[in-house]
Write a protein that holds these residues in place. Structure first.
Motif, mmCIF file in Angstrom:
data_model
loop_
_atom_site.group_PDB
_atom_site.id
_atom_site.type_symbol
_atom_site.label_atom_id
_atom_site.label_comp_id
_atom_site.label_asym_id
_atom_site.label_seq_id
_atom_site.Cartn_x
_atom_site.Cartn_y
_atom_site.Cartn_z
ATOM 1 N N LEU A 223 0.833 -1.197 0.000
ATOM 2 C CA LEU A 223 0.000 0.000 0.000
ATOM 3 C C LEU A 223 0.869 1.250 0.000
ATOM 4 O O LEU A 223 1.998 1.256 0.507
ATOM 5 C CB LEU A 223 -0.892 0.018 1.250
ATOM 6 N N SER A 224 0.346 2.331 -0.558
ATOM 7 C CA SER A 224 1.010 3.618 -0.404
ATOM 8 C C SER A 224 0.955 4.018 1.068
ATOM 9 O O SER A 224 0.135 3.495 1.841
ATOM 10 C CB SER A 224 0.327 4.685 -1.254
ATOM 11 N N PHE A 225 1.798 4.945 1.451
ATOM 12 C CA PHE A 225 1.829 5.369 2.845
ATOM 13 C C PHE A 225 0.474 5.924 3.262
ATOM 14 O O PHE A 225 -0.032 5.618 4.349
ATOM 15 C CB PHE A 225 2.936 6.409 3.037
ATOM 16 N N GLU A 226 -0.144 6.728 2.426
ATOM 17 C CA GLU A 226 -1.444 7.312 2.762
ATOM 18 C C GLU A 226 -2.521 6.245 2.885
ATOM 19 O O GLU A 226 -3.345 6.290 3.813
ATOM 20 C CB GLU A 226 -1.840 8.356 1.706
ATOM 21 N N ASP A 227 -2.517 5.276 1.977
ATOM 22 C CA ASP A 227 -3.510 4.208 2.058
ATOM 23 C C ASP A 227 -3.291 3.325 3.287
ATOM 24 O O ASP A 227 -4.257 2.850 3.911
ATOM 25 C CB ASP A 227 -3.468 3.356 0.787
ATOM 26 N N ALA A 228 -2.028 3.102 3.646
ATOM 27 C CA ALA A 228 -1.735 2.305 4.839
ATOM 28 C C ALA A 228 -2.245 3.006 6.090
ATOM 29 O O ALA A 228 -2.830 2.370 6.980
ATOM 30 C CB ALA A 228 -0.232 2.056 4.937
ATOM 31 N N LYS A 229 -2.060 4.314 6.178
ATOM 32 C CA LYS A 229 -2.566 5.056 7.339
ATOM 33 C C LYS A 229 -4.077 4.930 7.439
ATOM 34 O O LYS A 229 -4.619 4.714 8.541
ATOM 35 C CB LYS A 229 -2.161 6.533 7.227
ATOM 36 N N LYS A 230 -4.763 5.062 6.324
ATOM 37 C CA LYS A 230 -6.222 4.948 6.335
ATOM 38 C C LYS A 230 -6.660 3.554 6.768
ATOM 39 O O LYS A 230 -7.625 3.396 7.544
ATOM 40 C CB LYS A 230 -6.778 5.275 4.953
ATOM 41 N N ALA A 231 -5.966 2.538 6.287
ATOM 42 C CA ALA A 231 -6.333 1.167 6.623
ATOM 43 C C ALA A 231 -6.113 0.892 8.107
ATOM 44 O O ALA A 231 -6.918 0.204 8.760
ATOM 45 C CB ALA A 231 -5.525 0.187 5.773
ATOM 46 N N GLU A 248 -6.838 1.324 21.289
ATOM 47 C CA GLU A 248 -5.933 2.371 21.784
ATOM 48 C C GLU A 248 -4.516 2.169 21.254
ATOM 49 O O GLU A 248 -3.868 3.123 20.791
ATOM 50 C CB GLU A 248 -5.913 2.346 23.307
ATOM 51 N N LYS A 249 -4.011 0.930 21.284
ATOM 52 C CA LYS A 249 -2.654 0.666 20.804
ATOM 53 C C LYS A 249 -2.553 0.873 19.296
ATOM 54 O O LYS A 249 -1.532 1.367 18.789
ATOM 55 C CB LYS A 249 -2.235 -0.755 21.172
ATOM 56 N N LEU A 250 -3.583 0.526 18.578
ATOM 57 C CA LEU A 250 -3.597 0.759 17.132
ATOM 58 C C LEU A 250 -3.568 2.251 16.823
ATOM 59 O O LEU A 250 -2.907 2.697 15.878
ATOM 60 C CB LEU A 250 -4.823 0.112 16.503
ATOM 61 N N ARG A 251 -4.265 3.033 17.627
ATOM 62 C CA ARG A 251 -4.261 4.482 17.404
ATOM 63 C C ARG A 251 -2.892 5.085 17.721
ATOM 64 O O ARG A 251 -2.454 6.022 17.052
ATOM 65 C CB ARG A 251 -5.359 5.145 18.227
ATOM 66 N N ILE A 252 -2.242 4.554 18.746
ATOM 67 C CA ILE A 252 -0.883 5.015 19.043
ATOM 68 C C ILE A 252 0.022 4.746 17.840
ATOM 69 O O ILE A 252 0.808 5.612 17.429
ATOM 70 C CB ILE A 252 -0.345 4.318 20.316
ATOM 71 N N ILE A 257 2.902 7.274 13.132
ATOM 72 C CA ILE A 257 3.349 7.343 11.740
ATOM 73 C C ILE A 257 2.748 8.553 11.027
ATOM 74 O O ILE A 257 3.389 9.153 10.158
ATOM 75 C CB ILE A 257 3.060 6.024 10.983
ATOM 76 N N ALA A 258 1.531 8.940 11.414
ATOM 77 C CA ALA A 258 0.897 10.095 10.776
ATOM 78 C C ALA A 258 1.625 11.391 11.115
ATOM 79 O O ALA A 258 1.629 12.331 10.313
ATOM 80 C CB ALA A 258 -0.564 10.191 11.202
ATOM 81 N N ALA A 259 2.248 11.451 12.289
ATOM 82 C CA ALA A 259 2.931 12.668 12.729
ATOM 83 C C ALA A 259 4.391 12.727 12.302
ATOM 84 O O ALA A 259 5.067 13.730 12.549
ATOM 85 C CB ALA A 259 2.852 12.779 14.254
#
Length: 266
Positions: A223-231, A248-252, A257-259
């Protein structure tokens, strides 16, 4: 009463709490504060605007609170702040911050910092980390809780290291390392999830399985980086109603990576 060896040089302006032990030939500067029951080893120098908490053990020949190795530094009163119960071994070098950042180098609680480690100016180290012998981090690096740095590893300035991650020995990390991930190599690359470490720290099997899914989405699915973040964000949303801790751990993982400003080690 503090126990100060007669050969130690302690500036009368230094603030030394009860139960502090200062070994032979140690030097303590005027702007230093040392908390109760901290031990300072022989020949160690503590200088600068340095605050050390309680029950730390600092080995022989350490250099604590020295001026930053930054050519822009002009003697500004920047700080080093060390928390409680840290083990800081021989010949470590811990420097104060610079005004180009927050002006503070900060080390949290319960860290294990082995011999010859270097923690540069403006670094922020969390709690319960391990720095193996001769691990070196450049300026402005952030190391989150429970991260492990292998011996002789080196970290580029401004890099962020996520919680519960691990860097292999003799590795060079030049980009951000996401939480829960193992990386190693001459230029550190990811080599899977730190699953064994997560088990030891009480992560349940469901959370570890979900984090493995997130790792695959980021690194293995093409996946592209943007698509991976969305997934990964979608995976966290799916877990929210049934597995709040896992979500919670998934959001961390996602938020880290988003930041990222330097990019993710890939």
């Amino acid at each position: 009463m503090a126990l100060i060896h007669p050969t130690a040089i302690v500036d009368p302006k230094a603030e030394i709490a009860e139960g502090v032990e200062i070994g032979p030939y140690a030097v303590i500067g005027p702007n230093v504060k040392i908390g109760a029951k901290t031990q300072i080893g022989a020949h160690t120098v503590v200088e600068g605007c340095t605050t050390i908490g309680q029950e730390n053990k600092i080995g022989h020949f350490a250099s604590v609170g020295g001026a930053p190795q930054d050519m822009k530094y002009r003697g500004e009163p920047t700080q080093l702040i060390i928390g409680d119960r840290n083990m800081i071994r021989e010949f470590t070098t811990l420097h104060t911050g610079t005004i180009q950042d927050q002006g503070i180098t900060k080390i949290g609680n319960d860290n294990w910092i082995m011999a010859y480690v270097h923690i540069a100016h403006d670094c922020v180290v969390g709690n319960n980390t391990i720095f193996s012998n001769n691990a070196q981090i450049a300026g402005h690096v952030h190391v989150d809780d429970h991260a492990i740095l292998g011996g002789m590893s080196g970290v580029h300035q401004f890099v962020r290291i996520g919680e519960h991650s691990m860097i292999g020995g003799a590795s060079k990390l030049v980009q951000d390392l996401p939480p829960y991930v193992i990386a190693s190599g001459p230029i550190a690359e990811p080599h899977g999830l730190n699953a064994e470490g997560l088990k030891r720290r009480g992560f349940n099997p469901e959370t570890i399985t979900a984090l493995k899914q997130a790792y695959k989405l980021l690194y293995k699915e093409g996946l592209s980086f943007e698509d991976a973040k969305k997934a990964i964000a979608s995976l966290a949303d799916q877990k929210q109603s049934t597995e709040a801790q896992t979500a919670e751990k998934l959001r961390i993982f996602h938020d880290f990576i988003a930041a990222s400003q330097r990019g993710i080690a890939r």
